[in-house]
Write an enzyme that holds these catalytic residues in place. Structure first.
Site, PDB file in Angstrom:
ATOM      1  CD  GLN A 172      -1.348  -0.137   3.679  1.00  0.00           C
ATOM      2  OE1 GLN A 172      -2.444   0.390   3.527  1.00  0.00           O
ATOM      3  NE2 GLN A 172      -1.008  -0.756   4.794  1.00  0.00           N
ATOM      4  CG  HIS A 194      -4.261   0.718  -0.860  1.00  0.00           C
ATOM      5  ND1 HIS A 194      -4.472   2.021  -0.445  1.00  0.00           N
ATOM      6  CD2 HIS A 194      -5.233  -0.011  -0.291  1.00  0.00           C
ATOM      7  CE1 HIS A 194      -5.531   2.063   0.352  1.00  0.00           C
ATOM      8  NE2 HIS A 194      -6.018   0.842   0.464  1.00  0.00           N
ATOM      9  CG  ASP A 238      -9.525   1.054  -1.074  1.00  0.00           C
ATOM     10  OD1 ASP A 238     -10.664   1.358  -1.470  1.00  0.00           O
ATOM     11  OD2 ASP A 238      -9.282   0.713   0.101  1.00  0.00           O
ATOM     12  CD  GLU A 273     -10.012  -2.692  -0.863  1.00  0.00           C
ATOM     13  OE1 GLU A 273     -10.265  -2.640   0.356  1.00  0.00           O
ATOM     14  OE2 GLU A 273      -8.871  -2.956  -1.316  1.00  0.00           O
ATOM     15  CG  ASP A 307     -12.661  -1.925   2.598  1.00  0.00           C
ATOM     16  OD1 ASP A 307     -12.977  -2.376   3.719  1.00  0.00           O
ATOM     17  OD2 ASP A 307     -11.777  -1.078   2.453  1.00  0.00           O
ATOM     18  CD  GLN A 329      -9.250  -4.741   3.366  1.00  0.00           C
ATOM     19  OE1 GLN A 329      -8.386  -4.572   4.225  1.00  0.00           O
ATOM     20  NE2 GLN A 329      -9.763  -3.736   2.700  1.00  0.00           N
TER      21      GLN A 329
END
Length: 415
Positions: A172, A194, A238, A273, A307, A329
């Protein structure tokens, strides 16, 4: 083997608590902090120092088992437990939990973990962060008492086979989404970056153009920096529901945009995500399901990851049963006791759902190492590199703990 003394020690986690609601509403950055008023109950600032509580269990043989109670960066958001503040929880744990642990046998981990996870004080279960840290300490206590690795304890109690192979790791970047990618490529991370796309004007773009540009840059950067022509990391980004914001939660428009992102990614596998945050679990399942069906109609290989609102073991079972996403996740601090993480990964593996054992940058070295052992036993598809947002520190902690443990597992299986 019993616990003879129990201690709770306040400490810092490896990142910060951020008020996600205030950030999504436009709180502006001022250096490392954010300007503006917090909007989530319990916060005194939009960004404030992360905290943890270390659990120390002294055993009869003199060994000390350790676990860290830690909560996610975006505490209090999307159905998660509220802010975890040490000055509140240390005295609470001293008063209510310490007497229940001292004198308790540690020979069986899952039995102790389930006890702590279901424990109610004054009609309420313990904060997820407390259950998380207590279970880590109880897992290490069983390992110390029985002279086994923590992975071996879990394998034995769940009846799982020894698989002495590492789990793919996911780095990340935090806001340092360019320099951190260079670091990830140099260290050959399996999945990146990420990206922390949690803001429309600065990171996504009002028509999504900034994310398209970023993905194109990722592909070109991998090609430029890799030293092995076979190195092809998976792209996992994400977006914290921001895509839903710019397309008014219209599933067809979101899916069309996601399919366009795959065009930017070329032949690289792409996971997005949290494309939407629908505001409740039921609506989240419905919206993600509609997007997934639209992607199928388009023939797009983009995979969406749940998520927000998918916090507990029970939530993961619901999302899996609904077939509303390609991956979930498993955000480890949100599940409470780490045995729930094992249960969640195993459930996903049995039911065709890709399992990503995640967590938060706001954890500690202790919780990250414990999660390595959980992953090596349960075998998720990927595991988050944590804690912190610097990448290198988390990579050192997680990668090295994993490869040390894999070597020992291989040796012991051969023996």
């Amino acid at each position: 083997m019993k616990i003879v003394r129990c201690h709770f020690v306040a400490g810092y986690s490896s990142f910060y608590f951020d008020d996600q609601k205030a950030i999504k509403a436009g709180a502006s950055q001022d250096g490392f902090v954010y300007r503006g008023e917090p909007q989530t109950p319990g916060f005194h600032a939009v960004r404030q120092a992360g905290e943890c509580v270390s659990v120390l269990l002294e055993l009869e043989n003199g060994a000390v088992a350790v676990g860290d109670c830690a909560a996610v960066q975006y505490s209090g958001a999307a159905g998660r437990d509220p802010l975890f503040v040490a000055k509140v929880f240390v005295p609470f744990l001293e008063e209510h939990v310490k007497p229940l642990l001292e004198g308790r046998s540690v020979y069986r981990f899952v039995e102790n973990a389930r006890y702590i996870d279901s424990l109610e004080i004054e009609g309420r279960r313990l904060h997820t962060a407390a259950r998380y840290g207590l279970s880590q300490a109880l897992l290490e206590a069983t390992a110390l008492a029985t002279h086994r690795l923590k992975t071996e304890v879990l394998l034995a109690e769940y009846g799982l086979p020894i698989v002495p192979e590492p789990i793919p790791l996911f780095g990340q970047s935090g806001d340092d989404r360019y320099a951190a990618v260079d670091k990830m490529i140099l260290k050959g991370i399996d999945v990146l970056p990420h990206g922390l796309i949690n803001n429309v004007p600065d990171k996504l773009g009002y028509s999504g153009e900034k994310l398209v540009e970023y993905i194109r840059w990722l592909v070109s950067r991998v090609a430029r920096l890799r030293t092995d022509a076979e190195y092809r990391p998976t792209l996992h980004i994400d977006v914290y529901g921001t895509i839903g914001l710019i397309f008014d939660h219209d599933a067809e428009r979101v899916a069309n945009y996601l399919a366009g992102l795959q065009e930017a990614a070329g032949t690289y596998d792409l996971y997005i995500e949290g494309p939407v945050d629908a505001g409740s679990k039921e609506r989240q399942i419905d919206e993600l399901g509609a997007i997934k069906r639209a992607l199928t109609r388009l023939g797009s290989p983009v995979r969406i990851v749940a998520d927000e609102w998918c916090n507990t073991y029970e939530d993961i079972v619901e999302f899996t049963a609904a077939h509303c996403c390609h991956m979930v996740q498993i955000k480890t601090p949100d599940l409470g006791s780490v045995h729930n993480v094992v249960d969640a990964v195993l459930h996903c593996n049995r039911h065709g759902m890709e399992a990503y054992q995640g967590g938060t940058c706001n954890e500690t070295d202790v919780s990250a190492r414990a999660c390595v052992h959980v992953a090596l036993a349960a075998r998720p598809m990927r595991m988050l590199v944590k804690p912190g947002m610097g990448f290198d520190e988390g990579m050192n902690i997680v990668h090295n703990e994993m490869h040390r443990t894999v070597r020992l597992l291989a040796t012991r299986r051969a023996a």
